[in-house]
Scaffold this motif. Sequence first.
Motif, mmCIF file in Angstrom:
data_model
loop_
_atom_site.group_PDB
_atom_site.id
_atom_site.type_symbol
_atom_site.label_atom_id
_atom_site.label_comp_id
_atom_site.label_asym_id
_atom_site.label_seq_id
_atom_site.Cartn_x
_atom_site.Cartn_y
_atom_site.Cartn_z
ATOM 1 N N ALA A 75 2.820 5.906 2.879
ATOM 2 C CA ALA A 75 2.180 6.753 3.890
ATOM 3 C C ALA A 75 1.907 8.146 3.335
ATOM 4 C CB ALA A 75 3.067 6.844 5.136
ATOM 5 N N TYR A 76 2.862 8.688 2.568
ATOM 6 C CA TYR A 76 2.650 9.995 1.951
ATOM 7 C C TYR A 76 1.479 9.947 0.976
ATOM 8 C CZ TYR A 76 6.736 12.549 3.663
ATOM 9 O OH TYR A 76 7.622 13.216 4.447
ATOM 10 N N ALA A 77 1.447 8.913 0.130
ATOM 11 C CA ALA A 77 0.381 8.789 -0.863
ATOM 12 C C ALA A 77 -0.978 8.674 -0.187
ATOM 13 C CB ALA A 77 0.641 7.568 -1.751
ATOM 14 N N PHE A 78 -1.063 7.844 0.878
ATOM 15 C CA PHE A 78 -2.334 7.647 1.563
ATOM 16 C C PHE A 78 -2.826 8.945 2.187
ATOM 17 C CE2 PHE A 78 -4.758 6.849 5.434
ATOM 18 C CZ PHE A 78 -5.813 6.116 4.920
ATOM 19 N N ARG A 79 -1.913 9.686 2.841
ATOM 20 C CA ARG A 79 -2.347 10.915 3.492
ATOM 21 C C ARG A 79 -2.784 11.957 2.478
ATOM 22 N NH1 ARG A 79 0.413 12.001 9.293
ATOM 23 N NH2 ARG A 79 0.490 9.847 9.943
ATOM 24 N N PHE A 80 -2.085 12.002 1.352
ATOM 25 C CA PHE A 80 -2.464 12.947 0.305
ATOM 26 C C PHE A 80 -3.890 12.665 -0.160
ATOM 27 C CE2 PHE A 80 -2.649 14.581 -4.021
ATOM 28 C CZ PHE A 80 -2.042 15.816 -3.891
ATOM 29 N N ILE A 81 -4.190 11.403 -0.380
ATOM 30 C CA ILE A 81 -5.531 11.010 -0.828
ATOM 31 C C ILE A 81 -6.565 11.243 0.273
ATOM 32 C CG2 ILE A 81 -6.971 9.053 -1.538
ATOM 33 C CD1 ILE A 81 -4.424 7.902 -2.870
ATOM 34 N N ALA A 82 -6.207 10.824 1.512
ATOM 35 C CA ALA A 82 -7.147 10.941 2.633
ATOM 36 C C ALA A 82 -7.497 12.391 2.930
ATOM 37 C CB ALA A 82 -6.557 10.276 3.880
ATOM 38 N N ALA A 145 3.001 -5.360 5.050
ATOM 39 C CA ALA A 145 2.573 -5.252 6.452
ATOM 40 C C ALA A 145 2.864 -3.860 7.001
ATOM 41 C CB ALA A 145 3.278 -6.316 7.291
ATOM 42 N N VAL A 146 4.051 -3.325 6.674
ATOM 43 C CA VAL A 146 4.423 -1.972 7.108
ATOM 44 C C VAL A 146 3.456 -0.957 6.507
ATOM 45 C CG1 VAL A 146 6.192 -0.173 6.893
ATOM 46 C CG2 VAL A 146 6.850 -2.485 7.539
ATOM 47 N N GLU A 147 3.093 -1.168 5.230
ATOM 48 C CA GLU A 147 2.169 -0.265 4.545
ATOM 49 C C GLU A 147 0.808 -0.233 5.247
ATOM 50 O OE1 GLU A 147 2.208 2.519 2.485
ATOM 51 O OE2 GLU A 147 3.583 1.204 1.408
ATOM 52 N N LEU A 148 0.283 -1.402 5.582
ATOM 53 C CA LEU A 148 -1.008 -1.483 6.261
ATOM 54 C C LEU A 148 -0.948 -0.814 7.631
ATOM 55 C CD1 LEU A 148 -2.064 -5.150 5.362
ATOM 56 C CD2 LEU A 148 -3.068 -3.030 4.484
ATOM 57 N N MET A 149 0.173 -1.008 8.335
ATOM 58 C CA MET A 149 0.327 -0.385 9.644
ATOM 59 C C MET A 149 0.401 1.133 9.513
ATOM 60 S SD MET A 149 0.356 -1.185 12.821
ATOM 61 C CE MET A 149 0.744 -2.934 12.814
ATOM 62 N N ASP A 150 1.112 1.612 8.480
ATOM 63 C CA ASP A 150 1.193 3.049 8.228
ATOM 64 C C ASP A 150 -0.188 3.644 7.988
ATOM 65 O OD1 ASP A 150 3.769 4.154 8.443
ATOM 66 O OD2 ASP A 150 4.417 3.137 6.629
ATOM 67 N N ILE A 151 -1.007 2.933 7.224
ATOM 68 C CA ILE A 151 -2.363 3.419 6.929
ATOM 69 C C ILE A 151 -3.196 3.489 8.214
ATOM 70 C CG2 ILE A 151 -4.544 2.802 5.798
ATOM 71 C CD1 ILE A 151 -2.897 1.763 3.445
ATOM 72 N N ALA A 152 -3.056 2.471 9.056
ATOM 73 C CA ALA A 152 -3.793 2.462 10.331
ATOM 74 C C ALA A 152 -3.390 3.651 11.196
ATOM 75 C CB ALA A 152 -3.536 1.148 11.069
ATOM 76 N N PHE A 153 -2.080 3.922 11.267
ATOM 77 C CA PHE A 153 -1.607 5.072 12.041
ATOM 78 C C PHE A 153 -2.101 6.382 11.426
ATOM 79 C CE2 PHE A 153 2.365 2.426 13.275
ATOM 80 C CZ PHE A 153 1.661 1.849 14.321
ATOM 81 N N SER A 154 -2.158 6.419 10.091
ATOM 82 C CA SER A 154 -2.532 7.653 9.393
ATOM 83 C C SER A 154 -3.986 8.034 9.627
ATOM 84 C CB SER A 154 -2.275 7.505 7.888
ATOM 85 O OG SER A 154 -0.894 7.364 7.624
ATOM 86 N N VAL A 155 -4.860 7.046 9.776
ATOM 87 C CA VAL A 155 -6.285 7.332 10.012
ATOM 88 C C VAL A 155 -6.440 8.186 11.269
ATOM 89 C CG1 VAL A 155 -8.504 6.325 10.635
ATOM 90 C CG2 VAL A 155 -7.152 5.303 8.804
ATOM 91 N N GLY A 163 -9.522 17.931 13.143
ATOM 92 C CA GLY A 163 -10.035 18.581 14.342
ATOM 93 C C GLY A 163 -9.315 19.875 14.645
ATOM 94 N N VAL A 164 -8.039 19.957 14.235
ATOM 95 C CA VAL A 164 -7.239 21.164 14.477
ATOM 96 C C VAL A 164 -7.592 22.248 13.462
ATOM 97 C CG1 VAL A 164 -4.893 22.112 14.444
ATOM 98 C CG2 VAL A 164 -5.336 19.911 15.540
ATOM 99 N N SER A 165 -7.669 21.872 12.182
ATOM 100 C CA SER A 165 -7.971 22.846 11.139
ATOM 101 C C SER A 165 -8.506 22.134 9.901
ATOM 102 C CB SER A 165 -6.712 23.638 10.768
ATOM 103 O OG SER A 165 -6.944 24.457 9.639
ATOM 104 N N GLU A 166 -9.373 22.834 9.148
ATOM 105 C CA GLU A 166 -9.902 22.275 7.902
ATOM 106 C C GLU A 166 -9.278 22.936 6.679
ATOM 107 O OE1 GLU A 166 -14.179 22.270 7.856
ATOM 108 O OE2 GLU A 166 -14.291 21.652 9.954
ATOM 109 N N LYS A 167 -8.270 23.787 6.891
ATOM 110 C CA LYS A 167 -7.618 24.441 5.765
ATOM 111 C C LYS A 167 -6.695 23.437 5.060
ATOM 112 C CE LYS A 167 -7.797 29.085 7.705
ATOM 113 N NZ LYS A 167 -7.012 30.282 8.132
ATOM 114 N N VAL A 168 -6.822 23.373 3.748
ATOM 115 C CA VAL A 168 -6.157 22.342 2.965
ATOM 116 C C VAL A 168 -4.648 22.327 3.167
ATOM 117 C CG1 VAL A 168 -5.728 21.500 0.634
ATOM 118 C CG2 VAL A 168 -7.965 22.398 1.235
ATOM 119 N N GLY A 174 1.186 19.922 7.606
ATOM 120 C CA GLY A 174 1.348 19.267 8.914
ATOM 121 C C GLY A 174 1.401 17.761 8.801
ATOM 122 N N GLY A 175 0.514 17.201 7.953
ATOM 123 C CA GLY A 175 0.464 15.749 7.802
ATOM 124 C C GLY A 175 1.717 15.182 7.185
ATOM 125 N N MET A 176 2.233 15.835 6.143
ATOM 126 C CA MET A 176 3.420 15.337 5.472
ATOM 127 C C MET A 176 4.659 15.450 6.370
ATOM 128 S SD MET A 176 2.290 14.103 2.789
ATOM 129 C CE MET A 176 0.729 14.110 1.946
#
Length: 254
Positions: A75-82, A145-155, A163-168, A174-176
Amino acid sequence: MSELLNNIIQTYAQFFDWHMWVEVLSDPVSWGLIGTLVLMEGLLSADNALVLAVMVRHLPEKQRKKALFYGLLGAYAFRFIAIGIGVFLIKLWWVKVIGAAYLGWLSFKYFRDKRKKQADEDIQGISKNSLLIRMFGTFWGTVAAVELMDIAFSVDSVLAAFGVSEKVWILLTGGMIGVLMMRGVAGLFLKLIDKVPELETAAYVLIGFIAIKMLMAVARIEIPPPIFFAFILLIFGTTIVFHLKKRKRLKEHG
């Protein structure tokens, strides 16, 4: 294509810019935005954490923790990339429109399907005959399966964050923190939602508002941070007052 790649690399480079860290962490507005993301993540991820817990309950106790931990890393890796790619894409107006439409749909869908499922009664664990279990075995199939579910939640979460902020750094921090909360603090939010069920509704009202905020940004209309924070306080303040009045009425008629 090379320009696109260079822009994405430059975006990732910002993640390691110490001066940006200092600027963000010394700005009260940034902390307010990060706090908004964390609160929203906590409320929305409570049910998500319960889903993940049910997904691994067929495993032995030690393997459950390992499966969730590996899912956490993914989940951390996906959010970092996303977030890295999204910082570039969100500059395109049509991406903002699509993101706003999706968040608006999430909010609309919640109010349309107001009758929530009873978690343990309706949420099913992973079938032993599922494709992932057959391909990778019981443990690694569950991790996948947990990984795929994490990615779905992360989207959902990443789009709401944009929508809240575009600052990197605000998005990354916040995401991490949000992912960590889904694993470590979700139980507290579940108890909080059990005590004040209206908080979940408030979270989806906030998502609807963020969708509107994102659309306004397309039209180059920015909502100043004080007004944004005031609206958040209004949403949750009204929710608490409504809950207390409702509880009082129930006691009087009980």
